[in-house]
Write an enzyme that holds these catalytic residues in place. Structure first.
Site, PDB file in Angstrom:
ATOM      1  N   GLU A 163      -5.901  -4.740  10.432  1.00 43.48           N
ATOM      2  CA  GLU A 163      -4.932  -3.669  10.631  1.00 43.48           C
ATOM      3  C   GLU A 163      -5.244  -2.906  11.920  1.00 43.48           C
ATOM      4  O   GLU A 163      -6.073  -1.984  11.912  1.00 43.48           O
ATOM      5  CB  GLU A 163      -4.987  -2.691   9.453  1.00 43.48           C
ATOM      6  CG  GLU A 163      -4.565  -3.292   8.131  1.00 43.48           C
ATOM      7  CD  GLU A 163      -3.891  -2.267   7.243  1.00 43.48           C
ATOM      8  OE1 GLU A 163      -2.786  -2.548   6.767  1.00 43.48           O
ATOM      9  OE2 GLU A 163      -4.438  -1.178   7.057  1.00 43.48           O
ATOM     10  N   LYS A 176       0.180   4.211  -0.441  1.00 41.08           N
ATOM     11  CA  LYS A 176      -0.478   5.433   0.050  1.00 41.08           C
ATOM     12  C   LYS A 176      -0.177   6.582  -0.918  1.00 41.08           C
ATOM     13  O   LYS A 176      -0.049   6.339  -2.116  1.00 41.08           O
ATOM     14  CB  LYS A 176      -0.042   5.727   1.494  1.00 41.08           C
ATOM     15  CG  LYS A 176      -0.214   4.486   2.381  1.00 41.08           C
ATOM     16  CD  LYS A 176      -0.141   4.761   3.849  1.00 41.08           C
ATOM     17  CE  LYS A 176      -0.356   3.443   4.606  1.00 41.08           C
ATOM     18  NZ  LYS A 176      -0.346   3.615   6.051  1.00 41.08           N
ATOM     19  N   GLY A 200       1.881   2.646  10.625  1.00 38.54           N
ATOM     20  CA  GLY A 200       2.817   3.753  10.456  1.00 38.54           C
ATOM     21  C   GLY A 200       3.477   4.210  11.743  1.00 38.54           C
ATOM     22  O   GLY A 200       4.106   5.262  11.790  1.00 38.54           O
ATOM     23  N   SER A 239       2.857  -1.800  10.388  1.00 30.62           N
ATOM     24  CA  SER A 239       4.308  -1.841  10.620  1.00 30.62           C
ATOM     25  C   SER A 239       4.922  -3.218  10.357  1.00 30.62           C
ATOM     26  O   SER A 239       5.876  -3.620  11.030  1.00 30.62           O
ATOM     27  CB  SER A 239       4.652  -1.346  12.031  1.00 30.62           C
ATOM     28  OG  SER A 239       4.226  -0.001  12.179  1.00 30.62           O
ATOM     29  N   ASN A 291       0.883  -1.167   0.000  1.00 32.24           N
ATOM     30  CA  ASN A 291       0.000   0.000   0.000  1.00 32.24           C
ATOM     31  C   ASN A 291       0.919   1.215   0.000  1.00 32.24           C
ATOM     32  O   ASN A 291       1.439   1.606   1.042  1.00 32.24           O
ATOM     33  CB  ASN A 291      -0.891  -0.031   1.253  1.00 32.24           C
ATOM     34  CG  ASN A 291      -1.724   1.233   1.386  1.00 32.24           C
ATOM     35  OD1 ASN A 291      -1.808   2.034   0.449  1.00 32.24           O
ATOM     36  ND2 ASN A 291      -2.345   1.405   2.541  1.00 32.24           N
ATOM     37  N   HIS A 315      -9.778   1.438   4.385  1.00 29.15           N
ATOM     38  CA  HIS A 315      -8.534   1.637   5.140  1.00 29.15           C
ATOM     39  C   HIS A 315      -8.806   2.630   6.274  1.00 29.15           C
ATOM     40  O   HIS A 315      -9.590   3.562   6.110  1.00 29.15           O
ATOM     41  CB  HIS A 315      -7.441   2.166   4.210  1.00 29.15           C
ATOM     42  CG  HIS A 315      -6.091   2.163   4.866  1.00 29.15           C
ATOM     43  ND1 HIS A 315      -5.713   3.151   5.744  1.00 29.15           N
ATOM     44  CD2 HIS A 315      -5.062   1.282   4.812  1.00 29.15           C
ATOM     45  CE1 HIS A 315      -4.491   2.864   6.194  1.00 29.15           C
ATOM     46  NE2 HIS A 315      -4.077   1.738   5.646  1.00 29.15           N
ATOM     47  N   GLU A 368      -7.190   5.040   7.341  1.00 25.59           N
ATOM     48  CA  GLU A 368      -6.938   6.447   6.991  1.00 25.59           C
ATOM     49  C   GLU A 368      -8.134   7.029   6.238  1.00 25.59           C
ATOM     50  O   GLU A 368      -8.461   8.201   6.388  1.00 25.59           O
ATOM     51  CB  GLU A 368      -5.635   6.561   6.168  1.00 25.59           C
ATOM     52  CG  GLU A 368      -4.421   6.379   7.067  1.00 25.59           C
ATOM     53  CD  GLU A 368      -3.187   5.818   6.385  1.00 25.59           C
ATOM     54  OE1 GLU A 368      -3.108   5.830   5.140  1.00 25.59           O
ATOM     55  OE2 GLU A 368      -2.290   5.339   7.114  1.00 25.59           O
TER      56      GLU A 368
HETATM   57  P1  PGA Z   1       2.409   0.530   7.623  1.00 24.73           P
HETATM   58  O1  PGA Z   1       0.975   0.727   6.900  1.00 24.73           O
HETATM   59  O2  PGA Z   1       2.979  -0.757   7.108  1.00 24.73           O
HETATM   60  O3  PGA Z   1       3.203   1.734   7.208  1.00 24.73           O
HETATM   61  O4  PGA Z   1       2.125   0.478   9.084  1.00 24.73           O
HETATM   62  C1  PGA Z   1       0.119  -0.369   6.691  1.00 24.73           C
HETATM   63  C2  PGA Z   1      -1.166   0.116   6.094  1.00 24.73           C
HETATM   64  O5  PGA Z   1      -1.630   1.197   6.451  1.00 24.73           O
HETATM   65  O6  PGA Z   1      -1.763  -0.564   5.230  1.00 24.73           O
END
Ligand code: PGA
Length: 245
Positions: free
Chosen positions: A161, A6, A167, A207, A4, A89, A91
């Site tokens: 998640e 982003k 993140g 992460s 992903n 997601h 976000e």
């Molecule tokens: P990250 O993001 O690996 O940077 O924690 C995962 C995600 O949001 O899909």
């Protein structure tokens, strides 16, 4: 293994990335490798995807056409040749106001257009501390899959998640991640049946990186990963893909 990206990478960066990994990816019958990229890059990436790479979008609206300024529709995604789309997601939910009802409509719209939704569910830190993680996830799943028929549900990939792990550098322990992925499978079994639950792909995200992926991927109910930060570098992403072998 799903990257992903982003809101990262210019067109040049994105093309350089896939040229760097195309030849080194394991065969797609061994590992399903997907890059979910910003919409504006999708067509260029699909044109250049190697045999073992697939491309996905990170979001879409649920209507086919209309007065929805700034949105991209499932019909438009389909014409780019992408096969996957991330839906719900955290976000999108927290920064762009996506509700469970919108997530549900998006899941169904994706399936109606032969796109595989990668449905994200997960708890906040507060919910984890209150001990309600499993019930929060169960509710998100029930709402997101409302009206999804049994013949379609194995085309939905579910990504667990935990929001506090995204993140932040904090990863759920393999044991906790396994526990929730197992609960997701139990929920699918109860909502559909045991066969469907076995066939459904359940990913962990938050992460995930080369230093912790092996332990997470070794868990019986974790089929793969949805990776943000560690998917931006081709070598790190390749390592994660190979960890699925
Ligand atoms: P990250 O993001 O690996 O940077 O924690 C995962 C995600 O949001 O899909």
């Amino acid at each position: 293994m799903v990257a992903n990206w982003k809101m990262n990478k210019t067109r040049d960066d994105a093309l350089a990335f896939i040229y760097a990994i195309n030849e080194s990816l394991p065969s797609s019958d061994k590992v399903e490798t997907v890059i979910c990229a910003p919409s504006i890059l999708l067509r260029d990436l699909v044109k250049r995807q190697g045999d073992n790479l697939r491309i996905g979008a990170q979001n879409m609206y649920f209507e086919d056409f209309g007065a929805f300024t700034g949105e991209v529709s499932p019909v438009m995604l389909q014409t780019t040749g992408v096969e996957y789309v991330i839906v719900g997601h955290s976000e999108r939910r927290s920064l762009f106001g996506e509700t469970d009802d919108m997530v549900n409509r998006k899941v169904k719209a994706a399936l109606n257009h032969n796109l595989k939704p990668i449905l994200c569910v997960g708890e906040t830190l507060e919910q984890r501390e209150l001990g309600i993680t499993s019930s929060v996830i169960r509710k998100q799943l029930e709402l997101a899959l409302d009206g999804v028929e049994i013949k379609d549900v194995t085309n939905v990939i579910i990504a667990y998640e935990p929001i506090w792990a995204i993140g932040t550098g904090k990863t759920a322990s393999a044991k906790d991640a396994e526990e929730e992925c197992k609960n997701i499978r139990i929920a699918i079994k109860e909502l559909y049946n045991a066969y469907t639950a076995d066939e459904t792909k359940v990913l962990y995200g938050g992460s995930m990186k080369p230093s912790n992926a092996k332990e997470l991927l070794a868990m019986p109910n974790i089929d793969g990963g949805l990776v943000g930060g560690a998917s931006l570098d081709p070598n790190s992403f390749l390592e994660l893909v190979k960890d699925c072998l």
